[in-house]
Design a protein around this motif. Sequence first.
Motif, PDB file in Angstrom:
ATOM      1  N   LEU A  68       4.355 -11.182  -3.009  1.00  0.00           N
ATOM      2  CA  LEU A  68       4.961 -10.011  -2.385  1.00  0.00           C
ATOM      3  C   LEU A  68       4.399  -9.894  -0.970  1.00  0.00           C
ATOM      4  CD1 LEU A  68       6.644  -7.382  -2.468  1.00  0.00           C
ATOM      5  CD2 LEU A  68       4.578  -6.226  -3.306  1.00  0.00           C
ATOM      6  N   LEU A  70       3.956  -8.061   2.534  1.00  0.00           N
ATOM      7  CA  LEU A  70       4.030  -6.781   3.225  1.00  0.00           C
ATOM      8  C   LEU A  70       3.803  -7.020   4.707  1.00  0.00           C
ATOM      9  CD1 LEU A  70       2.167  -4.123   1.055  1.00  0.00           C
ATOM     10  CD2 LEU A  70       4.612  -4.495   1.297  1.00  0.00           C
ATOM     11  N   VAL A 132       7.941  -2.103   0.745  1.00  0.00           N
ATOM     12  CA  VAL A 132       8.594  -3.108  -0.092  1.00  0.00           C
ATOM     13  C   VAL A 132      10.110  -2.916   0.016  1.00  0.00           C
ATOM     14  CG1 VAL A 132       8.916  -3.951  -2.440  1.00  0.00           C
ATOM     15  CG2 VAL A 132       6.654  -3.170  -1.698  1.00  0.00           C
ATOM     16  N   SER A 137       9.158  -7.060   5.302  1.00  0.00           N
ATOM     17  CA  SER A 137       8.501  -7.222   3.996  1.00  0.00           C
ATOM     18  C   SER A 137       9.484  -7.855   3.016  1.00  0.00           C
ATOM     19  CB  SER A 137       8.027  -5.864   3.471  1.00  0.00           C
ATOM     20  OG  SER A 137       6.972  -5.361   4.253  1.00  0.00           O
ATOM     21  N   TYR A 151      12.032  -2.394  -7.675  1.00  0.00           N
ATOM     22  CA  TYR A 151      10.859  -1.631  -7.278  1.00  0.00           C
ATOM     23  C   TYR A 151      11.159  -0.132  -7.228  1.00  0.00           C
ATOM     24  CZ  TYR A 151      13.171  -1.723  -2.677  1.00  0.00           C
ATOM     25  OH  TYR A 151      14.072  -1.602  -1.646  1.00  0.00           O
ATOM     26  N   MET A 156       5.744   0.929  -4.307  1.00  0.00           N
ATOM     27  CA  MET A 156       5.604   0.869  -2.858  1.00  0.00           C
ATOM     28  C   MET A 156       4.258   1.454  -2.422  1.00  0.00           C
ATOM     29  SD  MET A 156       9.516   2.100  -2.290  1.00  0.00           S
ATOM     30  CE  MET A 156      10.042   1.595  -0.655  1.00  0.00           C
ATOM     31  N   ALA A 159       1.418  -0.952  -3.333  1.00  0.00           N
ATOM     32  CA  ALA A 159       1.368  -2.074  -2.396  1.00  0.00           C
ATOM     33  C   ALA A 159       0.758  -1.648  -1.063  1.00  0.00           C
ATOM     34  CB  ALA A 159       2.774  -2.642  -2.190  1.00  0.00           C
TER      35      ALA A 159
END
Length: 377
Positions: A68, A70, A132, A137, A151, A156, A159
Amino acid sequence: MMRHDLTSAARAVVLCALACAVAAAQVSRRGGADSPNGAPPPDYPAPVEGDYVIRDFHFRSGETLPELKLHYTTVGTPVRDAAGVVRNAVLIMHGTGGTGRAFLRPQFAGVLFSRGGLLDATKYFIILPDAVGHGASSKPSDGLHARFPHYGYRDMVEAQYRLLTEELGVNHLRLAMGTSMGGMQTWLWGETYPEFMDALMPLASLPTEIAGRNRMMRRMITDSIRNDPEWQGGEYKHEPRGLTSAIYTLILMVSSPLQWQKQAPTRAAADKLFDGMVANYLKQFDANDMLYQFDASRDYDPAPDLEKIRAPLVAVNSADDEVNPPELGLMEREIKRVRRGRYVLIPTSDETRGHGTHSLPAVWQRHLKKLLDASGR
């Protein structure tokens, strides 16, 4: 293949751009904000961009993502006290469809981040993440399309917390604030990590489950895309026509009746303004990304845990906000449960811009000053 000709900056248009209905200053991808019309360069340190990859991220839906990414922008430098605690970090979270770099526009950064501003970036360490599913991202349009994990807001926030603590080494926030979706995430930050910040300022949000007309408007957006046969389960070769219907709803959702009447006082002027906005945003939005962005609010409901918030909090809304209309009385009811909470409702005026008032600190910065003064160490 799905269309990939849009730049990430174009896909990352923020709601305030719709709400304000003005041409926003363009932002350089390499350094600070551009200087429009020959104006002086920004009076704050050059923004720095970066990416943080979280391995094997587990979403609350039960889905996982091996990597993932960011994306984030920072302005300024962190300062630690003798105990190693960062004392000058400020987290600012953007709205649905937005990006952290939108806060570098002159009407925001020029007011707050410049020397002598309330968030003077020569003194503060400003953190502007792309959430996210947004900006640069990880998001559906990167390639997974409708196979991208579903998500929610709490994913979010988690993260963002990991970005701060694992990548940037930030172990404390002087202030957490956000606009619209970012405002909603500010409430979640306050109750999920109650000892992590000195102050909280959610803008253009409500601390309750999304219901009533707000939920229905979001359904109009997501259903317009999902129910269009051209969507093809997310594997479209060109943007489905349902995206146009979704944009219609979005434009109305963030409208400013007073300002739009002034901008378009005749039928012909209204048609021209509307057609221009629709054409502009059709070039900038991706159907899968928009579908996911508005669906993400399904898990938002900070109401059960409002008593967990410890930091001083000032919630700011505007009376002409069609997304969070004051006549619902929800904020007045729930703010009483926040131990050190206060609610400010800005009256409709020539300065307000409906929902987009959240991105005009010249209108509400006096309330930020009071919050910073009250929560100072």
